[in-house]
Scaffold this motif. Structure first.
Motif, PDB file in Angstrom:
ATOM      1  N   GLU A  12    -104.284  44.597  95.232  1.00  0.00           N
ATOM      2  CA  GLU A  12    -104.316  45.223  96.566  1.00  0.00           C
ATOM      3  C   GLU A  12    -105.703  45.818  96.765  1.00  0.00           C
ATOM      4  N   ARG A  18    -102.758  50.796  96.985  1.00  0.00           N
ATOM      5  CA  ARG A  18    -102.660  50.405  95.573  1.00  0.00           C
ATOM      6  C   ARG A  18    -102.283  51.596  94.709  1.00  0.00           C
ATOM      7  N   THR A  56     -99.040  40.811  95.094  1.00  0.00           N
ATOM      8  CA  THR A  56    -100.352  40.712  95.709  1.00  0.00           C
ATOM      9  C   THR A  56    -100.313  40.768  97.226  1.00  0.00           C
ATOM     10  N   ASP A  57    -101.300  41.468  97.763  1.00  0.00           N
ATOM     11  CA  ASP A  57    -101.541  41.460  99.200  1.00  0.00           C
ATOM     12  C   ASP A  57    -102.111  40.088  99.547  1.00  0.00           C
ATOM     13  N   SER A  86     -98.058  41.723 103.073  1.00  0.00           N
ATOM     14  CA  SER A  86     -99.124  41.792 104.062  1.00  0.00           C
ATOM     15  C   SER A  86     -98.683  42.678 105.211  1.00  0.00           C
ATOM     16  N   LYS A 105     -95.495  44.756 105.159  1.00  0.00           N
ATOM     17  CA  LYS A 105     -95.890  46.164 105.150  1.00  0.00           C
ATOM     18  C   LYS A 105     -95.534  46.776 106.496  1.00  0.00           C
TER      19      LYS A 105
END
Length: 122
Positions: A12, A18, A56-57, A86, A105
């Protein structure tokens, strides 16, 4: 932490996000590694074969975004569970690979933690 605790890599680029996710996952007794971009994430995965999960983003700076990172990890370490997130998705949800669960998100961290626990106890 027990030996059954997941080893999770958080990729991130947003520091505060993060930091929050890392703290929440450590509170859940996960072993946590963190990377601010895909290059760091790949180096950590290579150095730590115990990592069993990547969160992971998708939107990350650099030569490789989170989707490219996920695909590279799938080829290099097919044993690693990959989750995507995301807040601003440039790819249509229908275009995301089915094998990578997606959390929009802002997500509820408890859902992410439960997903990881559920997958690793199967």
């Amino acid at each position: 932490m027990t030996s059954e605790s997941p080893y999770v890599l958080i990729a991130e680029d947003e520091f505060l996000i993060r930091m929050s996710v890392v703290e929440d996952m450590r509170d859940a007794d996960f072993h946590v590694f963190e990377a601010s971009n895909a290059v760091e994430a790949l180096a950590l995965l290579e150095a730590h074969p115990e990592i069993d999960t990547l969160f992971t983003d998708i939107d990350m700076p650099g030569s490789m975004d989170g989707l490219a990172l996920a695909k590279a990890v799938r080829e290099l370490r097919p044993d690693v569970m990959i989750l995507l997130t995301s807040g601003y998705l440039r790819v249509a949800l229908n275009d995301l690979p089915d094998q990578f669960p997606f959390f929009s998100k802002p997500y509820e961290i408890g859902r992410v933690i439960n997903h990881i626990r559920g997958h690793l106890t199967q």
